[in-house]
Every structure is written in C-alpha cells, then in structure tokens.
Design a protein around this motif. Structure first.
Motif, short mmCIF file in Angstrom:
data_model
loop_
_atom_site.label_atom_id
_atom_site.label_comp_id
_atom_site.label_asym_id
_atom_site.label_seq_id
_atom_site.Cartn_x
_atom_site.Cartn_y
_atom_site.Cartn_z
N THR A 1 0.82 -1.21 0.00
CA THR A 1 0.00 0.00 0.00
C THR A 1 0.85 1.26 0.00
OG1 THR A 1 -0.25 -0.38 2.37
CG2 THR A 1 -2.13 -0.91 0.98
N ALA A 2 2.09 1.19 0.48
CA ALA A 2 2.97 2.36 0.51
C ALA A 2 3.26 2.89 -0.91
CB ALA A 2 4.28 2.02 1.21
N VAL A 3 3.16 2.02 -1.91
CA VAL A 3 3.36 2.45 -3.30
C VAL A 3 2.04 2.47 -4.07
CG1 VAL A 3 5.78 1.74 -3.40
CG2 VAL A 3 4.00 0.15 -4.12
N GLY A 4 0.94 2.46 -3.34
CA GLY A 4 -0.37 2.59 -3.97
C GLY A 4 -1.16 1.32 -4.12
N GLY A 5 -0.61 0.19 -3.66
CA GLY A 5 -1.34 -1.07 -3.80
C GLY A 5 -1.34 -1.53 -5.25
N GLY A 6 -2.28 -2.36 -5.59
CA GLY A 6 -2.37 -2.86 -6.96
C GLY A 6 -1.47 -4.06 -7.18
N ARG A 7 -1.09 -4.25 -8.44
CA ARG A 7 -0.30 -5.41 -8.82
C ARG A 7 0.67 -4.99 -9.91
NH1 ARG A 7 -1.47 -9.57 -12.52
NH2 ARG A 7 -3.39 -8.51 -13.07
N THR A 8 1.84 -5.57 -9.90
CA THR A 8 2.85 -5.30 -10.93
C THR A 8 3.18 -6.60 -11.63
OG1 THR A 8 3.81 -3.46 -9.71
CG2 THR A 8 5.24 -4.51 -11.32
N SER A 9 3.40 -6.51 -12.93
CA SER A 9 3.81 -7.66 -13.72
C SER A 9 4.90 -7.20 -14.68
CB SER A 9 2.62 -8.23 -14.49
OG SER A 9 2.99 -9.43 -15.14
N ILE A 10 5.98 -7.97 -14.77
CA ILE A 10 7.08 -7.65 -15.67
C ILE A 10 7.39 -8.88 -16.53
CG2 ILE A 10 8.09 -5.85 -14.23
CD1 ILE A 10 10.14 -7.86 -13.21
N TRP A 11 7.98 -8.65 -17.69
CA TRP A 11 8.37 -9.74 -18.59
C TRP A 11 9.88 -9.90 -18.50
CZ3 TRP A 11 6.21 -13.66 -20.83
CH2 TRP A 11 6.86 -14.31 -21.87
N LEU A 12 10.33 -11.07 -18.08
CA LEU A 12 11.75 -11.36 -17.95
C LEU A 12 12.19 -12.24 -19.12
CD1 LEU A 12 11.73 -12.16 -14.15
CD2 LEU A 12 12.60 -10.11 -15.23
N HIS A 13 13.35 -11.93 -19.67
CA HIS A 13 13.91 -12.70 -20.76
C HIS A 13 15.42 -12.75 -20.58
CE1 HIS A 13 14.96 -8.81 -22.63
NE2 HIS A 13 13.77 -8.44 -22.16
N PRO A 14 16.11 -13.68 -21.24
CA PRO A 14 17.54 -13.85 -21.02
C PRO A 14 18.39 -12.59 -21.19
CG PRO A 14 16.68 -15.73 -22.17
CD PRO A 14 15.57 -14.72 -22.12
N SER A 15 17.93 -11.62 -21.97
CA SER A 15 18.73 -10.40 -22.14
C SER A 15 18.23 -9.25 -21.25
CB SER A 15 18.76 -9.97 -23.61
OG SER A 15 17.46 -9.71 -24.07
N SER A 16 17.37 -9.58 -20.28
CA SER A 16 16.89 -8.56 -19.33
C SER A 16 18.05 -7.98 -18.53
CB SER A 16 15.89 -9.17 -18.34
OG SER A 16 14.71 -9.56 -18.95
#
Length: 106
Positions: free
Chosen positions: A43-58
């Motif tokens: 909640t300190a950053v506003g709540g919600g949900r984060t999703s990221i795409w990871l790949h070998p060159s990330s």
C-alpha cells in the motif's frame, strides 16, 4: 529490504523473498526461458499489482540489504518454480503458503 533492479526500475523485496526469487529467476534465464513475474504491490506504493516480462537479455540486478544468505525453504522454492513454469508466469506468493522444509544455505 533488498530490491530487484529491472530495466532501470527498483522493486523492493525482503531479502528472504529476494533470495528465493534469485534462484528461480536465474535458473529460468540460464536455460534461455522468458516468463512473466507478478506480485501484489504494498500500500505504501499505492497497492495494486505489478507484472514484468523477464527474458535472457533482461537487465537485472539483485541487491540484498544483508550480507548473510538466508536459509532457504525448499517447498517455497518448488512452489515458485512451478508457478514460473505455468502460463500465468511466476506469481510471488507468501512463504506461509508453502510448508517449511529448510535447505542448507549455499
């Protein structure tokens, strides 16, 4: 509190959680696999949900606040790894959802 740095953004995680994520993520990437990773935001950053795409060159960096590696929970690692293999990707669930089976720190 450590953090995962991804594409010039820092995402805070407890060192214990980050240690488990480090193992799962590195194992996936070293096999050349791409996948999504999602978590609920505090909640300190506003709540919600984060999703990221990871790949070998990330562009990733794991920063741990403490200097000692925490003991690892094998069941939690298995739960996270199974999640990473699913079509939904790696969903970060709390350790309490996995039975405790400690592994020796490497």
């Amino acid at each position: 509190m450590g953090y995962l740095s991804y594409e010039n953004h820092d995402y805070p995680f407890e060192d214990r959680t980050l240690a488990h994520l480090h193992i799962v993520i590195v194992n996936k990437l070293r096999h050349g696999q791409s996948f999504a990773m999602s978590w609920k935001d505090v909640t300190a950053v506003g709540g919600g949900r984060t999703s990221i795409w990871l790949h070998p060159s990330s562009n990733l960096r794991f920063h741990f606040d403490g200097s000692r590696s925490p003991a690892l929970n094998g069941d939690w690692l298995a739960q996270l790894a199974d999640s990473a293999e699913s079509s939904r990707g790696l969903i970060i669930e709390s350790e309490e959802r996995a039975p405790l089976r400690a592994l020796e720190s490497a």
